[in-house]
Motif scaffolding. Sequence first.
Motif, PDB file in Angstrom:
ATOM      1  N   LEU A 240       0.686  -1.255  -0.064  1.00  0.00           N
ATOM      2  CA  LEU A 240      -0.087   0.034   0.068  1.00  0.00           C
ATOM      3  C   LEU A 240       0.884   1.297  -0.021  1.00  0.00           C
ATOM      4  O   LEU A 240       0.726   2.255  -0.998  1.00  0.00           O
ATOM      5  CB  LEU A 240      -0.845  -0.005   1.005  1.00  0.00           C
ATOM      6  N   LEU A 241       1.533   1.350   0.969  1.00  0.00           N
ATOM      7  CA  LEU A 241       2.593   2.677   1.274  1.00  0.00           C
ATOM      8  C   LEU A 241       3.576   2.623  -0.110  1.00  0.00           C
ATOM      9  O   LEU A 241       3.907   3.809  -0.611  1.00  0.00           O
ATOM     10  CB  LEU A 241       3.444   2.421   2.273  1.00  0.00           C
ATOM     11  N   LEU A 244       1.723   4.212  -3.174  1.00  0.00           N
ATOM     12  CA  LEU A 244       1.352   5.544  -2.822  1.00  0.00           C
ATOM     13  C   LEU A 244       2.700   6.500  -3.073  1.00  0.00           C
ATOM     14  O   LEU A 244       2.696   7.455  -3.617  1.00  0.00           O
ATOM     15  CB  LEU A 244       0.758   5.888  -1.502  1.00  0.00           C
ATOM     16  N   GLY A 262       5.218   7.636   5.696  1.00  0.00           N
ATOM     17  CA  GLY A 262       4.082   6.841   5.941  1.00  0.00           C
ATOM     18  C   GLY A 262       4.588   5.800   7.190  1.00  0.00           C
ATOM     19  O   GLY A 262       3.493   5.540   8.165  1.00  0.00           O
ATOM     20  N   VAL A 283      -2.346  -3.559  -4.911  1.00  0.00           N
ATOM     21  CA  VAL A 283      -3.151  -2.861  -3.847  1.00  0.00           C
ATOM     22  C   VAL A 283      -4.445  -3.563  -3.695  1.00  0.00           C
ATOM     23  O   VAL A 283      -5.141  -3.512  -2.608  1.00  0.00           O
ATOM     24  CB  VAL A 283      -3.179  -1.341  -4.318  1.00  0.00           C
ATOM     25  N   LEU A 302      -4.691   4.725   7.243  1.00  0.00           N
ATOM     26  CA  LEU A 302      -4.948   5.897   6.678  1.00  0.00           C
ATOM     27  C   LEU A 302      -4.279   7.095   7.080  1.00  0.00           C
ATOM     28  O   LEU A 302      -3.751   8.031   6.240  1.00  0.00           O
ATOM     29  CB  LEU A 302      -6.763   6.328   6.652  1.00  0.00           C
ATOM     30  N   CYS A 305      -1.274   6.588   5.191  1.00  0.00           N
ATOM     31  CA  CYS A 305      -1.452   7.044   3.754  1.00  0.00           C
ATOM     32  C   CYS A 305      -1.283   8.499   3.643  1.00  0.00           C
ATOM     33  O   CYS A 305      -0.670   8.904   2.659  1.00  0.00           O
ATOM     34  CB  CYS A 305      -2.536   6.294   3.238  1.00  0.00           C
ATOM     35  N   CYS A 308       2.211   9.724   4.122  1.00  0.00           N
ATOM     36  CA  CYS A 308       3.051   9.296   2.583  1.00  0.00           C
ATOM     37  C   CYS A 308       2.711  10.240   1.532  1.00  0.00           C
ATOM     38  O   CYS A 308       3.867  10.825   1.044  1.00  0.00           O
ATOM     39  CB  CYS A 308       2.814   7.953   2.019  1.00  0.00           C
ATOM     40  N   GLU A 319      -2.702  11.396  -6.255  1.00  0.00           N
ATOM     41  CA  GLU A 319      -2.586  11.092  -4.835  1.00  0.00           C
ATOM     42  C   GLU A 319      -3.756  11.262  -4.139  1.00  0.00           C
ATOM     43  O   GLU A 319      -4.350  10.397  -3.387  1.00  0.00           O
ATOM     44  CB  GLU A 319      -1.632  11.902  -4.107  1.00  0.00           C
ATOM     45  N   PHE A 323      -6.004   8.351  -2.288  1.00  0.00           N
ATOM     46  CA  PHE A 323      -6.387   8.232  -1.183  1.00  0.00           C
ATOM     47  C   PHE A 323      -7.768   8.200  -0.741  1.00  0.00           C
ATOM     48  O   PHE A 323      -8.099   7.355   0.019  1.00  0.00           O
ATOM     49  CB  PHE A 323      -5.956   9.339  -0.215  1.00  0.00           C
ATOM     50  N   ILE A 326      -8.805   4.584  -1.283  1.00  0.00           N
ATOM     51  CA  ILE A 326      -8.280   3.630  -0.360  1.00  0.00           C
ATOM     52  C   ILE A 326      -9.259   3.829   1.034  1.00  0.00           C
ATOM     53  O   ILE A 326      -9.686   2.731   1.427  1.00  0.00           O
ATOM     54  CB  ILE A 326      -7.020   3.848   0.036  1.00  0.00           C
TER      55      ILE A 326
END
Length: 344
Positions: A240-241, A244, A262, A283, A302, A305, A308, A319, A323, A326
């Motif tokens: 995930l990170l 991003l 993040g 993801v 979150l 996220c 990040c 982005e 976000f 997600i």
Amino acid sequence: MTFSMGISGMFATHPPLPDRIQRIDPQWDGNYLAVEAPVDDRREAEELRAAAVAEREAKGRERIEGFAQTAMAMAAVQMIGQPTPAHVSYAQQMIAAVPQPIRDAAHEPYGARALIYAMLLNTEEAPRRKQAECLSQREEPEVAKLAARLESAVRSLDPKLRLPVIDMATGSLTDIRQTQYGKFREHVLAFIFDDDEVETFEWVLCHVLLHHLDQHFNKLKRPVVQYYALASLTKPLSVLLSTLAYVGNDDADKAKQAFDSGAAQLGVPVTLLPKDQAGLGPVDEAIEVLNTVAPALKKKILTACAACIAADKAITIDEAELFRAIASSLDCPTPPILPGQPLV
């Protein structure tokens, strides 16, 4: 040792300037000539001064805006499911900025379907022709014709208005029949996946729009909580990170900085993965697992996220949309990020 003599004392051994001039020119009448810089020199000096002021102001704005970007992203997490009057006002401003033909379409079921199709029409001729044929053969004629008419307006839509338009259309789409939704969902997924390349916006639309509509029409139950700690979830968290971090940064060092920002919010060891191990497909798999963590941990995820995407003090549209998608997929809807919103 101390020095008490001031600047004027440093030149005390020199006679006053008028006396020195008088010695050189006995005829001097004691008046100084007014010497002006040439016009071009003055103009150049003014331009340089103005440029310096503008540069200082720009740097100041960058610092302020950078802090605000970070604060806004983090604040959005703190207000999950709790839009304030300011958010309502901001949403109204965004809606007012949407062109009237798009707004009209979004506010009724036929138009909302056509609008979503128009947003997904491919810019390349061959796949676009295939999409148009699909609509004409399988969708109601009025919907297919309206999608074609809306295409031009959608193409010129400001990218930051895409999510507000999707939100507007979502409300209208809840009014279509169950059978209509089944066809609509099938067509949306075909538009997204038929060209074997899923763009960020397509992924976002799928996760924001269809996630909400699936819950409405199919009465989906929330996933059963299976994790009350993040220690055993380092792989999906890394995916995930990492994704991003790469979405917002082409530079490897900046991507690493974003990832580390993040990761610092998680409290568990995670690793920046190579690009080929990150991306929207991985993801999807990560979210399926992370959706089974306890609600408090979702908020923590979150927050990571948000840290990040805000690490470089500039949140891109991709982005921000990613976000939001997600958060929606984790059943943690966040209010829109407001300009100047403080960190709470």
